[in-house]
Design a protein around this motif. Structure first.
Motif, PDB file in Angstrom:
ATOM      1  N   VAL A  24       8.044  11.044   0.414  1.00  0.00           N
ATOM      2  CA  VAL A  24       9.499  11.008   0.236  1.00  0.00           C
ATOM      3  C   VAL A  24      10.017   9.595  -0.024  1.00  0.00           C
ATOM      4  CG1 VAL A  24       9.921  13.095   1.593  1.00  0.00           C
ATOM      5  CG2 VAL A  24       9.861  10.869   2.740  1.00  0.00           C
ATOM      6  N   ARG A  25       9.136   8.641  -0.076  1.00  0.00           N
ATOM      7  CA  ARG A  25       9.516   7.235  -0.207  1.00  0.00           C
ATOM      8  C   ARG A  25      10.388   6.972  -1.445  1.00  0.00           C
ATOM      9  NH1 ARG A  25       7.170   2.325   1.878  1.00  0.00           N
ATOM     10  NH2 ARG A  25       7.688   0.590   0.508  1.00  0.00           N
ATOM     11  N   LEU A  26      10.106   7.627  -2.544  1.00  0.00           N
ATOM     12  CA  LEU A  26      10.826   7.374  -3.793  1.00  0.00           C
ATOM     13  C   LEU A  26      11.777   8.515  -4.159  1.00  0.00           C
ATOM     14  CD1 LEU A  26       7.796   5.979  -5.825  1.00  0.00           C
ATOM     15  CD2 LEU A  26       9.576   4.670  -4.649  1.00  0.00           C
ATOM     16  N   GLU A  27      12.013   9.409  -3.222  1.00  0.00           N
ATOM     17  CA  GLU A  27      12.779  10.627  -3.480  1.00  0.00           C
ATOM     18  C   GLU A  27      14.200  10.373  -3.974  1.00  0.00           C
ATOM     19  OE1 GLU A  27      13.465  13.589  -0.240  1.00  0.00           O
ATOM     20  OE2 GLU A  27      11.619  14.404  -1.098  1.00  0.00           O
ATOM     21  N   ASN A  28      14.919   9.442  -3.372  1.00  0.00           N
ATOM     22  CA  ASN A  28      16.321   9.221  -3.711  1.00  0.00           C
ATOM     23  C   ASN A  28      16.557   7.922  -4.481  1.00  0.00           C
ATOM     24  OD1 ASN A  28      17.271  11.618  -2.448  1.00  0.00           O
ATOM     25  ND2 ASN A  28      16.916  10.617  -0.470  1.00  0.00           N
ATOM     26  N   SER A  44       0.832  -1.211   0.000  1.00  0.00           N
ATOM     27  CA  SER A  44       0.000   0.000   0.000  1.00  0.00           C
ATOM     28  C   SER A  44       0.863   1.257   0.000  1.00  0.00           C
ATOM     29  CB  SER A  44      -0.918   0.014   1.222  1.00  0.00           C
ATOM     30  OG  SER A  44      -1.878  -0.999   1.134  1.00  0.00           O
ATOM     31  N   ALA A  45       1.901   1.268   0.812  1.00  0.00           N
ATOM     32  CA  ALA A  45       2.785   2.425   0.881  1.00  0.00           C
ATOM     33  C   ALA A  45       3.509   2.643  -0.448  1.00  0.00           C
ATOM     34  CB  ALA A  45       3.795   2.255   2.019  1.00  0.00           C
ATOM     35  N   GLU A  46       3.966   1.563  -1.042  1.00  0.00           N
ATOM     36  CA  GLU A  46       4.674   1.668  -2.323  1.00  0.00           C
ATOM     37  C   GLU A  46       3.738   2.169  -3.425  1.00  0.00           C
ATOM     38  OE1 GLU A  46       8.339   0.885  -4.654  1.00  0.00           O
ATOM     39  OE2 GLU A  46       7.894   1.273  -2.561  1.00  0.00           O
ATOM     40  N   ILE A  47       2.553   1.596  -3.488  1.00  0.00           N
ATOM     41  CA  ILE A  47       1.581   2.011  -4.505  1.00  0.00           C
ATOM     42  C   ILE A  47       1.161   3.460  -4.264  1.00  0.00           C
ATOM     43  CG2 ILE A  47      -0.757   1.620  -5.389  1.00  0.00           C
ATOM     44  CD1 ILE A  47      -0.245  -1.409  -4.765  1.00  0.00           C
ATOM     45  N   GLY A  48       0.937   3.821  -3.013  1.00  0.00           N
ATOM     46  CA  GLY A  48       0.577   5.203  -2.690  1.00  0.00           C
ATOM     47  C   GLY A  48       1.652   6.180  -3.132  1.00  0.00           C
ATOM     48  N   ALA A  49       2.900   5.847  -2.865  1.00  0.00           N
ATOM     49  CA  ALA A  49       4.008   6.723  -3.264  1.00  0.00           C
ATOM     50  C   ALA A  49       4.080   6.853  -4.783  1.00  0.00           C
ATOM     51  CB  ALA A  49       5.324   6.185  -2.712  1.00  0.00           C
ATOM     52  N   VAL A  50       3.905   5.744  -5.484  1.00  0.00           N
ATOM     53  CA  VAL A  50       3.939   5.766  -6.954  1.00  0.00           C
ATOM     54  C   VAL A  50       2.788   6.599  -7.507  1.00  0.00           C
ATOM     55  CG1 VAL A  50       3.589   4.328  -9.009  1.00  0.00           C
ATOM     56  CG2 VAL A  50       5.258   3.650  -7.282  1.00  0.00           C
TER      57      VAL A  50
END
Length: 193
Positions: free
Chosen positions: A56-60, A35-41
């Motif tokens: 900020v999950r996918l920021e770097n 859920s967190a990964e899909i939400g970030a995407v």
């Protein structure tokens, strides 16, 4: 699935994404990490901020890894949705698609074998476009669930009937009708426009 309306603001869209993912998690179709990964995407793709760690999950993340994580997240989302109900995904104008979109579509072809997912892919078969490979890929990835419908341009008589039905005003000059026919070259979309 998220029920967005054209005039929804960012906060409303963020709320609907979170609620939609929570619904899938409550049905045990997604875990907290997914859920967190899909939400970030989805937040990144739709320019939505959640005011949470999702922002900020996918920021770097390196571009190559980001692309792979996006594909995995979207495939996971669609697979979960198909567990709730059959899903129809219509993708139009694929002749204008970028490589990432076509790679995602290629990834989804394997999901068609496993889940109640109908992909409707609409494109003009322009030889220089990568989308012309879709029939070959679909025949390979999901042969028993693939059907191609090729539409040909209208004949001059069919195109003329279309023009006459669209231009019901008798005062339209024959030269105007002929101009429309010559410009459209049998393409019903161009004829109508």
């Amino acid at each position: 699935y998220f029920g967005w309306q054209a005039n929804d603001d960012e906060r409303t869209r963020a709320h609907s994404i979170r609620a939609g993912l929570e619904k899938l998690a409550a049905a045990h179709l997604l875990n907290e990490e997914s859920s967190a990964e899909i939400g970030a995407v989805l937040g990144g793709l739709a320019s939505v901020r959640f005011d949470s760690a999702w922002d900020v999950r996918l920021e770097n993340v390196a571009p190559v890894e980001l692309r792979q994580r996006m594909m995995t997240a979207l495939r996971t989302l669609l697979a979960a949705l198909t567990q709730l109900q059959p899903v129809i995904l219509t993708l139009e104008d694929l002749h204008w698609s970028d490589d990432a979109s076509l790679d995602l579509l290629n990834e989804l072809l394997s999901l068609v074998r496993e889940a109640p997912l109908l992909l409707i892919c609409v494109y003009r078969p322009l030889a220089e476009q990568r989308c012309v490979q879709l029939p070959t890929l679909a025949a390979r990835r999901c042969p028993s669930r693939y059907h191609e419908i090729v539409l040909h341009e209208l004949t001059p008589a069919q195109n003329r009937r279309l023009v006459e039905s669209l231009l019901q005003v008798e005062a339209v000059a024959l030269s105007t009708k002929e101009w429309v026919l010559s410009q459209a070259q049998g393409n019903p979309y161009f004829t109508e426009e």
